[in-house]
Design an enzyme around this catalytic site. Structure first.
Site, PDB file in Angstrom:
ATOM      1  CD  GLU A  31      -7.292  31.172  17.154  1.00 23.19           C
ATOM      2  OE1 GLU A  31      -6.980  32.092  17.940  1.00 23.19           O
ATOM      3  OE2 GLU A  31      -8.102  30.279  17.436  1.00 23.19           O
ATOM      4  NE  ARG A  89      -6.987  19.002  26.447  1.00 28.11           N
ATOM      5  CZ  ARG A  89      -7.576  17.898  25.962  1.00 28.11           C
ATOM      6  NH1 ARG A  89      -7.766  16.845  26.744  1.00 28.11           N
ATOM      7  NH2 ARG A  89      -7.986  17.846  24.702  1.00 28.11           N
ATOM      8  CB  CYS A 113      -4.018  24.580  16.488  1.00 28.71           C
ATOM      9  SG  CYS A 113      -5.121  23.291  15.865  1.00 28.71           S
ATOM     10  CG  HIS A 166      -8.797  26.885  16.270  1.00 22.90           C
ATOM     11  ND1 HIS A 166      -7.887  27.671  16.971  1.00 22.90           N
ATOM     12  CD2 HIS A 166      -8.295  25.612  16.307  1.00 22.90           C
ATOM     13  CE1 HIS A 166      -6.891  26.907  17.403  1.00 22.90           C
ATOM     14  NE2 HIS A 166      -7.116  25.660  17.017  1.00 22.90           N
TER      15      HIS A 166
END
Length: 214
Positions: free
Chosen positions: A78, A88, A141, A165
């Site tokens: 990332e 979510r 994350c 990831h």
């Protein structure tokens, strides 16, 4: 020199998390780095506290956090973490933030201080799919990546840190829809080892075009 590497425990509907499962497969030293392995909870706040405690104890030169990104087909270092929590689904403690900053006094975003393009290149050279990601999401994350870089900015100026990831491991997709991406756990672990080798070998990042067109 020391590298602290973290992986999350299972979350959502999953009974296993390839992030920490792959971390456990890593050797205890890579190049000239002593590898310190740490499992962190998939919980906003608590994950950062667990990380800070480990950083206080071990005083690592590098910190690399690993998380699961189900639906991705490659290992993705990332580039950036944003100052936003928007779940979510609830975390493992039942907390589901909505448009909440990670740190009220923090900047809008932090960039990884690891050689992320060199990491992508090293993983690819090992024959493993990898690309540079410009979104770590808005779940735990991204929270942990942002919190790590905030801690480095405010408390650990000599430490470098970032996030990777990884896809679902193969066993996780047995009962998922046809075409759901996955990767063998040993391949994930090999990719992480390649990335760590790149960290050890590159004080600064390589110059390469890895941007997105959308």
């Amino acid at each position: 020199m020391k590298l602290l590497i973290t992986g999350f425990d299972p979350f959502g509907s999953e009974s296993i998390n390839p992030a920490y499962e792959a971390v456990k497969l890593l050797p205890d030293s890579i190049r000239d780095l002593d590898i310190i392995k740490l499992e962190v909870p998939t919980v906003f706040g608590q994950a950062g506290e667990t990380l800070k405690q480990a950083m206080d104890i071990h005083q690592p030169d590098y910190v690399l956090c690993i998380g699961q990104a189900g639906g991705r087909s490659a290992v993705t270092p990332e580039k950036i973490a944003i100052n936003l929590m928007d779940g979510r689904i609830p975390d493992n403690a039942g907390y589901q933030p909505f448009d909440t900053p990670v740190r009220e006094d923090g900047p809008a975003a932090y960039f990884s201080s690891l050689p992320v393009k060199a990491m992508v290149q090293a993983i690819r050279e090992a024959g493993i799919p990898s690309f540079l990601s410009y979104t770590a999401g808005t779940y735990v994350c991204n929270y942990l990546m942002y919190e790590l870089l905030y801690l480095i900015d405010h408390h650990y100026p000599n430490t470098k840190g970032g996030f990777i990831h990884v896809p679902f491991m193969t066993s996780q997709v047995v009962n998922k829809p046809n075409g759901t991406p996955s990767m063998d756990l040993k391949t994930i672990a090999s990719a992480l080892e390649n990335a760590i080798e790149a960290i050890a070998e590159n004080e600064t990042d390589i110059q390469a075009n890895m941007g997105e067109t959308h």
